[in-house]
Design an enzyme around this catalytic site. Sequence first.
Site, PDB file in Angstrom:
ATOM      1  N   HIS A 160      -7.240  -5.682  -0.908  1.00  0.00           N
ATOM      2  CA  HIS A 160      -6.198  -4.783  -0.823  1.00  0.00           C
ATOM      3  C   HIS A 160      -5.194  -5.668   0.276  1.00  0.00           C
ATOM      4  O   HIS A 160      -5.609  -6.082   1.405  1.00  0.00           O
ATOM      5  CB  HIS A 160      -6.872  -3.479  -0.234  1.00  0.00           C
ATOM      6  N   GLU A 197     -10.025  -4.671  -5.221  1.00  0.00           N
ATOM      7  CA  GLU A 197      -9.614  -3.477  -4.661  1.00  0.00           C
ATOM      8  C   GLU A 197      -9.486  -2.273  -5.354  1.00  0.00           C
ATOM      9  O   GLU A 197      -9.392  -2.257  -6.688  1.00  0.00           O
ATOM     10  CB  GLU A 197      -8.243  -3.716  -3.837  1.00  0.00           C
ATOM     11  N   SER A 218       0.900  -1.223   0.005  1.00  0.00           N
ATOM     12  CA  SER A 218       0.112   0.170   0.052  1.00  0.00           C
ATOM     13  C   SER A 218       0.806   1.023  -0.128  1.00  0.00           C
ATOM     14  O   SER A 218       1.630   1.506  -1.091  1.00  0.00           O
ATOM     15  CB  SER A 218      -0.845  -0.183   1.121  1.00  0.00           C
TER      16      SER A 218
END
Length: 301
Positions: free
Chosen positions: A268, A238, A143
């Site tokens: 995610h 996601e 991320s």
Amino acid sequence: MTSPELTRARELLGHLVSEPEATMDDFRRLYEEVLANFEVPADGVVEAVDADGVPSYWVSAQGADQDKVVLLVHGGGFCMGSATGYQEFGYRISKASGARVLVVDYRLAPENPFPAPMDDVVTAYRWARQQPGVSSVAFVGDSAGGNLVVAALVKLRDDGDVAPSAAVACSPLVDLAGEGSSLTERAHLDPLPAATLVQAMGGAYLAGKDPKDTPLASPLYADLQGLPPIRVLTGTHEGLHDDAIRLAEKLRDAGVDVELEIGEEMIHIWPLFSFLPQAQDSTDRLGAFLHKHLASSPAQV
């Protein structure tokens, strides 16, 4: 049909946004509550270290090669997450890659906006390279951590540092302009309100800077030529799906050796969820990728 494990992973991810009036301190607490579900096994070795001013942890699985290092950069939208919470993921990466892992506790926004978190990652890399016996170093980030990894690669290239052996970016958030179509087109599939989080937490990291004019903060807009081999992971469920796809495409266009893994129905940062069979499979594959490139890199000082 969704498996019980995937349902649990979706619920844990949704826990991050379970309090409608959450403050930044609340978000940080909620993320640590999620990460508390993952514990380092008894055979794992964890040691707190100061990586030239950056608090970090060495995490090693049994038999890990001490000469090979993977720098793990946690996610959390630049504003939350911790090296403590990512120790278990570090252990699995160590086991899968055969290397020891340095989990980095970089400074968080909004108290420490760009470039402080990226600077900490670069500092920790340089420190790791200088440790006695270390022959090769690679990166893993998820991320926002994926953003910081790609940005660090660009920064290290521009500064003339010894290049990392390879990097892995899991569900990377690399477009802080938020122009990926999947932010809206896949919003109904994602347990997280990705578009809102990109705007809020990405904005906290940018602190008023324009993402397209600040490529080290939003590395989809950076010059990506000359970077080491990179493995990019994204899930079909996601909102940041298109960040990863566009990153992989731009890397290929720049002549970088790229591997792209698309997890069907994956959410995610799914490799983080250790109880998920697909997470272990993905960790094994990224570990094999890291092992190959760490082993093939010539020793440099």
